[in-house]
Design a protein around this motif. Structure first.
Motif, PDB file in Angstrom:
ATOM      1  N   LYS A  49     -12.700  17.312 -52.230  1.00 55.24           N
ATOM      2  CA  LYS A  49     -13.363  16.013 -52.404  1.00 55.24           C
ATOM      3  C   LYS A  49     -12.864  15.392 -53.708  1.00 55.24           C
ATOM      4  O   LYS A  49     -12.934  16.034 -54.756  1.00 55.24           O
ATOM      5  CB  LYS A  49     -14.878  16.230 -52.472  1.00 55.24           C
ATOM      6  CG  LYS A  49     -15.657  14.963 -52.760  1.00 55.24           C
ATOM      7  CD  LYS A  49     -17.161  15.184 -52.655  1.00 55.24           C
ATOM      8  CE  LYS A  49     -17.699  15.995 -53.819  1.00 55.24           C
ATOM      9  NZ  LYS A  49     -19.152  16.229 -53.729  1.00 55.24           N
ATOM     10  N   PHE A  52     -16.911  11.487 -56.514  1.00 56.87           N
ATOM     11  CA  PHE A  52     -17.547  10.162 -56.669  1.00 56.87           C
ATOM     12  C   PHE A  52     -16.532   9.020 -56.425  1.00 56.87           C
ATOM     13  O   PHE A  52     -15.874   9.045 -55.392  1.00 56.87           O
ATOM     14  CB  PHE A  52     -18.288  10.061 -58.015  1.00 56.87           C
ATOM     15  CG  PHE A  52     -17.842  11.064 -59.067  1.00 56.87           C
ATOM     16  CD1 PHE A  52     -18.417  12.330 -59.119  1.00 56.87           C
ATOM     17  CD2 PHE A  52     -16.822  10.765 -59.957  1.00 56.87           C
ATOM     18  CE1 PHE A  52     -18.002  13.271 -60.068  1.00 56.87           C
ATOM     19  CE2 PHE A  52     -16.406  11.694 -60.907  1.00 56.87           C
ATOM     20  CZ  PHE A  52     -16.981  12.953 -60.962  1.00 56.87           C
ATOM     21  N   THR A  82     -20.376   8.937 -53.310  1.00 56.02           N
ATOM     22  CA  THR A  82     -20.760   7.785 -54.137  1.00 56.02           C
ATOM     23  C   THR A  82     -19.832   6.591 -53.895  1.00 56.02           C
ATOM     24  O   THR A  82     -20.248   5.435 -54.017  1.00 56.02           O
ATOM     25  CB  THR A  82     -20.751   8.179 -55.625  1.00 56.02           C
ATOM     26  OG1 THR A  82     -21.566   9.332 -55.785  1.00 56.02           O
ATOM     27  CG2 THR A  82     -21.280   7.059 -56.508  1.00 56.02           C
ATOM     28  N   LYS A 143     -29.611  12.184 -56.500  1.00 57.63           N
ATOM     29  CA  LYS A 143     -28.976  12.594 -57.751  1.00 57.63           C
ATOM     30  C   LYS A 143     -29.908  12.492 -58.959  1.00 57.63           C
ATOM     31  O   LYS A 143     -29.593  12.993 -60.037  1.00 57.63           O
ATOM     32  CB  LYS A 143     -27.731  11.737 -58.000  1.00 57.63           C
ATOM     33  CG  LYS A 143     -26.619  11.994 -56.993  1.00 57.63           C
ATOM     34  CD  LYS A 143     -25.332  11.341 -57.412  1.00 57.63           C
ATOM     35  CE  LYS A 143     -24.298  11.309 -56.295  1.00 57.63           C
ATOM     36  NZ  LYS A 143     -23.893  12.632 -55.799  1.00 57.63           N
TER      37      LYS A 143
HETATM   38  O1  LIG Z   1     -22.836  14.663 -55.159  1.00 53.78           O
HETATM   39  C1  LIG Z   1     -21.748  15.176 -55.419  1.00 53.78           C
HETATM   40  O2  LIG Z   1     -21.427  16.251 -54.940  1.00 53.78           O
HETATM   41  C2  LIG Z   1     -20.746  14.451 -56.257  1.00 53.78           C
HETATM   42  C3  LIG Z   1     -20.696  14.830 -57.680  1.00 53.78           C
HETATM   43  S1  LIG Z   1     -21.865  14.107 -58.761  1.00 53.78           S
HETATM   44  O3  LIG Z   1     -23.205  14.214 -58.129  1.00 53.78           O
HETATM   45  O4  LIG Z   1     -21.567  12.687 -58.985  1.00 53.78           O
HETATM   46  O5  LIG Z   1     -21.873  14.849 -60.049  1.00 53.78           O
HETATM   47  O6  LIG Z   1     -20.836  13.133 -56.007  1.00 53.78           O
HETATM   48  P1  LIG Z   1     -19.914  12.527 -54.876  1.00 53.78           P
HETATM   49  O7  LIG Z   1     -20.139  11.104 -54.921  1.00 53.78           O
HETATM   50  O8  LIG Z   1     -20.336  13.133 -53.570  1.00 53.78           O
HETATM   51  O9  LIG Z   1     -18.525  12.964 -55.184  1.00 53.78           O
END
Ligand SMILES: O=C(O)[C@H](CS(=O)(=O)O)OP(=O)(O)O
Length: 266
Positions: A49, A52, A82, A143
């Protein structure tokens, strides 16, 4: 977790440990580090991934070559949830899907960690991803610091997401693994919550637990076994996670009974 090993299986006693999935969170590795990661540990990664909203910040050629390389290794590669939430907020979801496909991603994450997304919107996003032949991973959880998981609503969400065509549901723990979901401010698991979650879920084959911290990886392996699906693993921790899965580290040493350790490296 791959079924392959860098060692020659015919000449060693290594047994592979099955099919638990490992998802890496990449917060902006350059091409060289990314290539290094895949050359060294690609056998033990299933999904990457681009965390974000990092994806649109890369120079296009670098983004494309990272995605292409990940796909050459047979991996699912997707932008962070995100990023899709940003598109929803800005009312540009069709452009999001368009760019994601054009640039070559083969997966997406559908989440509502920061914004509110209705059930019907969530279902529509999952269906659109499936229609575009993307692997759809959803995420459950907010979050906001201190937000806990409600086992009932998680179970309902998992059922609905999977029936709409999602492949996996990740459980939010953020990149930090602290103060959210199952975990407290120190990253320790509220075992009562984990127990009620697993009781409600029953079958956890389609669940991926975000566990960026070692203590969380150990707990999940001890609770669910080596083949548990684990996500938000930092790139530098892939081999150490694999040692935990295989009982090649003190914390899960007892699993070595199931996975014969090796004595011949070459
Ligand atoms: O939720 C997540 O796994 C991540 C990382 S964080 O929550 O922003 O630290 O967000 P994502 O938007 O899914 O990459």
């Amino acid at each position: 977790m791959s079924d392959r090993s860098c060692l020659d299986l015919r000449e060693t006693q290594i047994q592979t440990t099955g099919s638990g999935l490992t998802m890496v969170i990449d917060k902006g590795l350059g091409c060289h580090s990314f290539t290094d990661l895949l050359e060294t540990a690609g056998d033990y990664i299933d999904c990457i991934k681009f965390g974000f909203g990092t994806a649109p910040l890369y120079p296009n050629d670098i983004l494309i070559s990272k995605i292409e390389l990940a796909k050459r290794y047979g991996l699912t590669v997707m932008p962070g949830g995100t990023f899709l939430e940003t598109a929803i907020q800005q009312n540009v979801v069709p452009a999001f899907f368009n760019s994601v496909c054009r640039i070559g991603f083969n997966g997406i994450e559908v989440s509502d960690g920061t914004i509110e997304v209705t059930r019907s919107q969530r279902s529509e996003l999952i269906r659109e991803g499936v229609k575009l032949r993307l692997r759809v991973v959803t995420e459950y959880g907010k979050k906001l610091s201190g937000s806990l998981i409600d086992a009932n609503s998680l179970a309902v969400t998992v059922d609905e997401d999977l029936s709409e065509g999602a492949d996996l549901v990740t459980i939010e723990a953020r990149e930090s693994g602290k103060g959210v979901g199952l975990f407290d401010e120190r990253g320790d698991c509220s075992e009562g919550v984990l127990e009620s979650v697993t009781r409600m879920l029953g079958d956890c084959r389609h669940i991926m637990w975000e566990t960026p911290l070692k203590q969380q990886q150990v707990l999940m392996i001890q609770t669910f076994g080596s083949n548990v699906n684990l996500g938000n693993i930092p790139p530098s921790d892939i081999l150490s996670l694999e040692t935990l899965r295989r009982g090649l580290r003190s914390d899960t040493f007892h699993l070595g009974d199931q996975v014969t350790p090796f004595f011949y490296m070459i």
